[in-house]
Design a protein around this motif. Structure first.
Motif, PDB file in Angstrom:
ATOM      1  N   VAL A 193      53.627  -7.678 -31.348  1.00 18.68           N
ATOM      2  CA  VAL A 193      53.831  -8.070 -32.747  1.00 18.68           C
ATOM      3  C   VAL A 193      54.612  -6.962 -33.444  1.00 18.68           C
ATOM      4  CG1 VAL A 193      52.726  -8.671 -34.938  1.00 18.68           C
ATOM      5  CG2 VAL A 193      51.617  -9.290 -32.771  1.00 18.68           C
ATOM      6  N   ILE A 194      55.641  -7.336 -34.188  1.00 19.16           N
ATOM      7  CA  ILE A 194      56.339  -6.373 -35.049  1.00 19.16           C
ATOM      8  C   ILE A 194      56.495  -6.988 -36.434  1.00 19.16           C
ATOM      9  CG2 ILE A 194      58.468  -5.094 -35.502  1.00 19.16           C
ATOM     10  CD1 ILE A 194      58.985  -4.857 -32.573  1.00 19.16           C
ATOM     11  N   VAL A 195      56.103  -6.210 -37.449  1.00 13.72           N
ATOM     12  CA  VAL A 195      56.339  -6.595 -38.842  1.00 13.72           C
ATOM     13  C   VAL A 195      57.196  -5.493 -39.462  1.00 13.72           C
ATOM     14  CG1 VAL A 195      55.326  -7.294 -41.035  1.00 13.72           C
ATOM     15  CG2 VAL A 195      54.065  -7.691 -38.900  1.00 13.72           C
ATOM     16  N   PRO A 196      58.509  -5.663 -39.457  1.00 12.43           N
ATOM     17  CA  PRO A 196      59.378  -4.633 -40.034  1.00 12.43           C
ATOM     18  C   PRO A 196      59.215  -4.564 -41.556  1.00 12.43           C
ATOM     19  CG  PRO A 196      60.603  -6.162 -38.616  1.00 12.43           C
ATOM     20  CD  PRO A 196      59.274  -6.784 -38.906  1.00 12.43           C
ATOM     21  N   TRP A 197      59.357  -3.340 -42.106  1.00 15.77           N
ATOM     22  CA  TRP A 197      59.345  -3.144 -43.556  1.00 15.77           C
ATOM     23  C   TRP A 197      58.122  -3.808 -44.185  1.00 15.77           C
ATOM     24  CZ3 TRP A 197      64.341  -6.126 -42.700  1.00 15.77           C
ATOM     25  CH2 TRP A 197      65.207  -5.388 -41.909  1.00 15.77           C
ATOM     26  N   ALA A 198      56.965  -3.585 -43.534  1.00 10.09           N
ATOM     27  CA  ALA A 198      55.733  -4.287 -43.937  1.00 10.09           C
ATOM     28  C   ALA A 198      55.260  -3.876 -45.324  1.00 10.09           C
ATOM     29  CB  ALA A 198      54.634  -4.031 -42.912  1.00 10.09           C
ATOM     30  N   TYR A 199      55.470  -2.606 -45.682  1.00  9.47           N
ATOM     31  CA  TYR A 199      55.044  -2.183 -47.017  1.00  9.47           C
ATOM     32  C   TYR A 199      55.658  -0.837 -47.356  1.00  9.47           C
ATOM     33  CZ  TYR A 199      51.692   0.963 -44.691  1.00  9.47           C
ATOM     34  OH  TYR A 199      51.113   1.942 -43.906  1.00  9.47           O
ATOM     35  N   GLN A 200      55.679  -0.552 -48.659  1.00 14.45           N
ATOM     36  CA  GLN A 200      56.028   0.767 -49.180  1.00 14.45           C
ATOM     37  C   GLN A 200      54.808   1.319 -49.913  1.00 14.45           C
ATOM     38  OE1 GLN A 200      59.656  -1.056 -51.166  1.00 14.45           O
ATOM     39  NE2 GLN A 200      60.405   1.028 -50.852  1.00 14.45           N
ATOM     40  N   GLY A 201      54.700   2.629 -49.940  1.00 17.40           N
ATOM     41  CA  GLY A 201      53.556   3.231 -50.622  1.00 17.40           C
ATOM     42  C   GLY A 201      52.393   3.440 -49.673  1.00 17.40           C
ATOM     43  N   LYS A 202      51.180   3.418 -50.224  1.00 13.16           N
ATOM     44  CA  LYS A 202      49.997   3.773 -49.442  1.00 13.16           C
ATOM     45  C   LYS A 202      49.086   2.591 -49.128  1.00 13.16           C
ATOM     46  CE  LYS A 202      49.877   8.508 -51.256  1.00 13.16           C
ATOM     47  NZ  LYS A 202      49.061   9.540 -51.958  1.00 13.16           N
ATOM     48  N   VAL A 203      49.425   1.392 -49.589  1.00 14.62           N
ATOM     49  CA  VAL A 203      48.558   0.230 -49.356  1.00 14.62           C
ATOM     50  C   VAL A 203      49.024  -0.494 -48.091  1.00 14.62           C
ATOM     51  CG1 VAL A 203      47.674  -1.925 -50.287  1.00 14.62           C
ATOM     52  CG2 VAL A 203      48.137  -0.002 -51.826  1.00 14.62           C
ATOM     53  N   ASP A 204      48.308  -0.282 -46.988  1.00 14.88           N
ATOM     54  CA  ASP A 204      48.627  -0.914 -45.700  1.00 14.88           C
ATOM     55  C   ASP A 204      48.043  -2.329 -45.695  1.00 14.88           C
ATOM     56  OD1 ASP A 204      48.929  -1.744 -43.106  1.00 14.88           O
ATOM     57  OD2 ASP A 204      48.116   0.064 -42.184  1.00 14.88           O
ATOM     58  N   ASN A 205      48.902  -3.325 -45.607  1.00 12.51           N
ATOM     59  CA  ASN A 205      48.413  -4.707 -45.640  1.00 12.51           C
ATOM     60  C   ASN A 205      47.899  -5.202 -44.287  1.00 12.51           C
ATOM     61  OD1 ASN A 205      50.817  -5.482 -44.173  1.00 12.51           O
ATOM     62  ND2 ASN A 205      51.926  -5.449 -46.134  1.00 12.51           N
ATOM     63  N   ARG A 206      48.031  -4.370 -43.241  1.00 11.64           N
ATOM     64  CA  ARG A 206      47.522  -4.694 -41.897  1.00 11.64           C
ATOM     65  C   ARG A 206      48.051  -6.035 -41.361  1.00 11.64           C
ATOM     66  NH1 ARG A 206      43.072  -1.472 -40.598  1.00 11.64           N
ATOM     67  NH2 ARG A 206      43.242   0.459 -41.783  1.00 11.64           N
ATOM     68  N   ALA A 207      49.254  -6.393 -41.744  1.00 13.32           N
ATOM     69  CA  ALA A 207      49.811  -7.686 -41.326  1.00 13.32           C
ATOM     70  C   ALA A 207      49.903  -7.797 -39.813  1.00 13.32           C
ATOM     71  CB  ALA A 207      51.189  -7.887 -41.956  1.00 13.32           C
ATOM     72  N   ASN A 208      50.171  -6.673 -39.129  1.00  6.73           N
ATOM     73  CA  ASN A 208      50.269  -6.707 -37.661  1.00  6.73           C
ATOM     74  C   ASN A 208      48.942  -7.105 -37.024  1.00  6.73           C
ATOM     75  OD1 ASN A 208      49.168  -4.246 -38.601  1.00  6.73           O
ATOM     76  ND2 ASN A 208      49.809  -3.129 -36.755  1.00  6.73           N
ATOM     77  N   LEU A 209      47.843  -6.552 -37.539  1.00  9.44           N
ATOM     78  CA  LEU A 209      46.525  -6.843 -36.977  1.00  9.44           C
ATOM     79  C   LEU A 209      46.043  -8.244 -37.348  1.00  9.44           C
ATOM     80  CD1 LEU A 209      44.940  -3.358 -37.643  1.00  9.44           C
ATOM     81  CD2 LEU A 209      45.485  -4.322 -35.418  1.00  9.44           C
ATOM     82  N   LYS A 210      46.355  -8.672 -38.558  1.00  9.04           N
ATOM     83  CA  LYS A 210      45.958 -10.016 -38.980  1.00  9.04           C
ATOM     84  C   LYS A 210      46.684 -11.073 -38.148  1.00  9.04           C
ATOM     85  CE  LYS A 210      45.035  -8.501 -43.718  1.00  9.04           C
ATOM     86  NZ  LYS A 210      45.511  -8.559 -45.130  1.00  9.04           N
ATOM     87  N   ILE A 211      47.964 -10.856 -37.946  1.00 13.07           N
ATOM     88  CA  ILE A 211      48.737 -11.798 -37.129  1.00 13.07           C
ATOM     89  C   ILE A 211      48.249 -11.766 -35.685  1.00 13.07           C
ATOM     90  CG2 ILE A 211      51.027 -12.246 -36.139  1.00 13.07           C
ATOM     91  CD1 ILE A 211      52.225 -11.315 -38.808  1.00 13.07           C
ATOM     92  N   GLY A 212      48.075 -10.548 -35.144  1.00 13.75           N
ATOM     93  CA  GLY A 212      47.659 -10.405 -33.746  1.00 13.75           C
ATOM     94  C   GLY A 212      46.321 -11.047 -33.459  1.00 13.75           C
ATOM     95  N   ARG A 213      45.355 -10.871 -34.358  1.00  9.69           N
ATOM     96  CA  ARG A 213      44.031 -11.455 -34.157  1.00  9.69           C
ATOM     97  C   ARG A 213      44.115 -12.985 -34.140  1.00  9.69           C
ATOM     98  NH1 ARG A 213      38.305 -11.017 -35.053  1.00  9.69           N
ATOM     99  NH2 ARG A 213      37.592 -13.103 -34.509  1.00  9.69           N
ATOM    100  N   LYS A 214      44.806 -13.547 -35.099  1.00  9.46           N
ATOM    101  CA  LYS A 214      44.897 -15.009 -35.161  1.00  9.46           C
ATOM    102  C   LYS A 214      45.667 -15.590 -33.978  1.00  9.46           C
ATOM    103  CE  LYS A 214      44.353 -15.632 -40.153  1.00  9.46           C
ATOM    104  NZ  LYS A 214      44.948 -16.186 -41.391  1.00  9.46           N
ATOM    105  N   VAL A 215      46.684 -14.874 -33.531  1.00  9.18           N
ATOM    106  CA  VAL A 215      47.476 -15.369 -32.399  1.00  9.18           C
ATOM    107  C   VAL A 215      46.641 -15.385 -31.124  1.00  9.18           C
ATOM    108  CG1 VAL A 215      49.412 -14.831 -30.862  1.00  9.18           C
ATOM    109  CG2 VAL A 215      49.739 -14.776 -33.334  1.00  9.18           C
ATOM    110  N   LEU A 216      45.932 -14.304 -30.832  1.00 11.33           N
ATOM    111  CA  LEU A 216      45.101 -14.277 -29.625  1.00 11.33           C
ATOM    112  C   LEU A 216      43.960 -15.284 -29.712  1.00 11.33           C
ATOM    113  CD1 LEU A 216      44.894 -10.494 -28.615  1.00 11.33           C
ATOM    114  CD2 LEU A 216      46.205 -12.331 -27.544  1.00 11.33           C
ATOM    115  N   ASP A 217      43.358 -15.406 -30.884  1.00 11.36           N
ATOM    116  CA  ASP A 217      42.307 -16.425 -31.056  1.00 11.36           C
ATOM    117  C   ASP A 217      42.864 -17.805 -30.720  1.00 11.36           C
ATOM    118  OD1 ASP A 217      40.522 -14.515 -31.849  1.00 11.36           O
ATOM    119  OD2 ASP A 217      40.467 -15.102 -33.969  1.00 11.36           O
ATOM    120  N   THR A 218      44.049 -18.094 -31.238  1.00 13.14           N
ATOM    121  CA  THR A 218      44.663 -19.408 -31.028  1.00 13.14           C
ATOM    122  C   THR A 218      44.992 -19.633 -29.563  1.00 13.14           C
ATOM    123  OG1 THR A 218      45.612 -19.392 -33.258  1.00 13.14           O
ATOM    124  CG2 THR A 218      46.608 -20.880 -31.652  1.00 13.14           C
TER     125      THR A 218
END
Length: 693
Positions: free
Chosen positions: A661-686
């Motif tokens: 999984v790659i999420v380029p330019w996922a965020y700026q600043g200090k708030v990590d939205n964890r999009a890589n982990l959210k996507i990865g978890r749902k994909v493997l579950d599916t």
């Protein structure tokens, strides 16, 4: 008494005389025949020879439908939709004859005139008004032509240039329709069928043209086809495109296709799978031989070969899984956009692969785009980006770093380093995201220690670290050593996927020691999602770098009444290389990957500790520079952004799927939205839900 005896009269024979007459007659007839043959040969021989030589045997090829594409479960992905078409084949007709046929056909069909150019309108006006066109040429200009000081072409150009707008206005709508049809007649080569109309041909048009074919020489009614996509836009960028009937062969590949027996107006694959497997999908055209006389008229037609539609492709892709992954990415991208610091966030990519065969089960990419005209923001397919775009991926590459350290002898199983940050002279402190204490290679992977990788790189470079001192390496080939090792996993090199235009990524040019430290934590060179998938699959299967592929089988076209034809070729798994490491070394990395996702303190444990499919993997966060569509708004210095990545496989023992999984330019600043982990978890579950179903 004296008797006088008389000799009896002898009957005279006429046989020799008749025989002589017969011989003479035969002689006379043969003499006449020889004289005639001699006369024919001497007087007319050259003429007959020229006539014979002017006869031609011309083979005409008729296109056939392209092969279909199926997914791994034999669901139709790409098909052909038949559609009515009207064609014209120039069998040696004169301009006057073709123009007459065009006028008749214009009375029977509606033909769009949008493509008629200004030059074509002028040409048609000249054809329609030859006397008026001749008056546009002066006597002086005609004299120049007679004295060969001007060519016919130059004289005709003068006529064209002198046709006025007012004169063009006299062309009626019917004239333009005739012109539109005529331009199709003359757009191809002799004896090559040309499409006159294949869009929106009504049943009435098709029927009335069919009824009047005898008065429309060269015109035929036939069936054309269009590509149809059963899953709409899903995976469209990878499936590729086919040229339209009015495009024909791509100009940049014209010689290539002509050398292989294609006609200029043939429809061919022009991108991705359609182009990569053109030879398979195109099929074999039916061929007939037209025998023409010295005038160019067809006097006989002989069949040569029957056509055979193109072979079919069975893909490795599971379209149900593909669509589910697409939906997950879309949902999570829109959700991420609601978090702070996501102005630049606009895309994400996922690849799922069988780690033992290299079969790509899903390759999904989604991109948020804004229509410059309407301002509407929408999500578009960008599966192509999984192997044509590359990014800094961060700590996801640390498994390759540890194994490189083992191979070079820089570290050994159980080597421990203190996680205290490094302070190199004139360089900001280089550290992990937090102080992690003393860690071995397994915990360094589990907790994602940057410092452990830095010490490994320093040892590979044969350097010596001292606080606030310059860092120098005595091994000048340190960069080459690490990059060569990384490429053996598929990082920074071509994966070998059976699709065109794969990108290898950007390699940083500077050889300063500090950049070697960035290289081993994934913050210097760039990699694609497909490369990450190949890399983690190599670790999952124990060291074999498998060539990824999206075509599973090539099948012969199905006979009437059958859904699938027999297998023509099976794509067997290909091992590109085997990693030269000890089994213990690979086991140590696999253990670290398992702890990342299953043991408290692992960087992905919060997202995966409760699952039953026992995942293993590595997270990644890289500080990168924005290089997207909004870059021009930031001047020379693009803003720093964080790229997020995740590599994983499951189950951790005997894995059956590898994921990147790659999420380029996922965020700026200090708030990590964890999009890589959210996507990865749902994909493997599916994946496991669909597998169990």
């Amino acid at each position: 008494m004296c008797y006088i005896l008389e000799k009896p009269n002898k009957k005279k024979s006429h046989f020799p005389f008749r025989l002589n007459i017969l011989f003479f007659s035969v002689f006379l007839l043969f003499s006449i025949l020889i004289l005639r043959l001699g006369f024919v040969q001497i007087v007319y021989g050259e003429n007959f020879k020229r006539d014979l030589e002017r006869k031609e045997d011309i083979t005409v090829s008729n296109p056939v439908p392209r092969g279909k594409m199926f997914d791994r479960d034999f669901k139709v992905v790409v098909d052909n939709i038949p559609k009515s078409a009207i064609t014209f084949t120039n069998e040696g007709f004169t301009q006057k004859e073709m123009l007459g046929t065009a006028k008749k056909l214009a009375q029977l069909i509606d033909k769009n005139t949008d493509k008629v150019t200004l030059r074509e309108k002028k040409d048609f006006w000249i054809m329609k008004h030859p006397k008026l066109a001749d008056k546009k040429i002066t006597q002086e200009e005609k004299a120049l032509l007679a004295n060969k000081k001007m060519t016919d072409k130059e004289l005709y150009k003068l006529k064209v240039d002198r046709v006025t707008d007012a004169e063009l206005q006299t062309l009626t709508a019917n004239d333009l329709e005739v012109m539109a049809i005529y331009r199709e007649f003359i757009s191809g080569y002799k004896f090559t069928p040309q499409i006159v109309k294949n869009e929106n041909v009504t049943d009435k048009e098709f029927a009335v043209v069919s009824e009047n074919l005898q008065s429309l020489p060269g015109v035929e009614t036939t069936t054309d086809w269009d590509r149809a996509y059963a899953f709409k836009d899903t995976l469209r960028s990878v499936l590729g495109k086919v040229t339209k009937s009015d495009e024909g062969l791509p100009a940049e590949q014209l010689d290539y296709f002509l050398a292989r027996g294609y006609s200029r107006n043939d429809r061919v694959g022009k991108s991705q799978l359609e182009m990569q497997y053109e030879d398979v999908l195109h099929g074999y055209k039916s061929k007939v031989k037209n025998i023409t006389d010295k005038t160019g008229s067809v006097i006989e037609t002989q069949p040569v070969t029957d056509g055979k539609k193109g072979n079919d492709l069975v893909l490795t892709i599971d379209m149900e899984l593909q669509m589910a992954v697409d939906k997950i990415i879309e949902d999570e991208l829109w959700a991420a956009k609601r978090s702070p610091g996501t102005v630049l966030t606009d895309r994400a990519y996922v690849v799922l692969m069988d780690p033992h065969t290299g079969e790509v089960l899903a390759m999904s990419g989604k991109k948020i785009v804004k229509d410059p005209d309407t301002g509407i923001v929408e999500m578009m397919d960008d599966a192509l980006g999984t192997f044509t775009t590359t990014y800094n991926v961060g700590s996801a590459v640390k498994g390759a770093t540890i194994l490189t350290g083992f191979k070079t002898g820089a570290i050994s199983p159980g080597t421990v380093f203190d996680d205290t940050g490094l302070k190199i002279k004139d360089t900001p402190i280089k550290k992990s995201y937090a102080y992690l204490g003393r860690v071995n290679e397994i915990d360094a992977l589990k907790k994602s220690s940057n410092v452990y990788m830095f010490h490994t790189a320093i040892r590979i470079g044969q350097g010596h670290y001292e606080y606030e001192k310059p860092l120098n390496f005595s091994n000048p080939k340190a960069f080459e050593t690490i990059r060569n090792s990384f490429s053996s996993f598929g990082l920074g090199t071509r994966t070998g996927i059976d699709l065109p235009n794969e990108q290898t990524g950007f390699k940083g040019q500077s050889k300063l020691p500090g950049y070697l430290l960035d290289l081993v934590i994934g913050q210097y060179d760039t990699y694609s999602t497909m490369q990450l998938a190949q890399y983690v699959a190599t670790i999952a299967n124990g060291g074999n770098r498998m060539q990824p592929h999206v075509v599973k089988q090539i099948r012969h076209s199905a006979e009437d009444g059958e859904e699938l034809g027999p297998v023509a070729q099976e794509m067997t798994p290909t091992v590109l290389n085997t990693i030269d490491v000890k089994k213990l070394w690979m086991t140590r990395v696999q253990t670290g990957f398992k702890k990342v996702m299953q043991e408290p303190g692992g960087t992905a444990t919060k997202f995966f500790s409760d699952v039953k499919y026992s995942p293993a993997g590595k997270t990644g966060t890289a500080e990168a520079f924005y290089d997207g569509p909004l870059r021009s708004q930031f001047g020379k210095e693009p803003p720093p952004v964080m790229n997020l990545s995740l590599v994983s496989y499951a189950p951790s023992t005997n894995p059956e799927v590898a994921m990147a999984v790659i999420v380029p330019w996922a965020y700026q600043g200090k708030v990590d939205n964890r999009a890589n982990l959210k996507i990865g978890r749902k994909v493997l579950d599916t994946y496991f839900q669909l597998r169990n179903k």
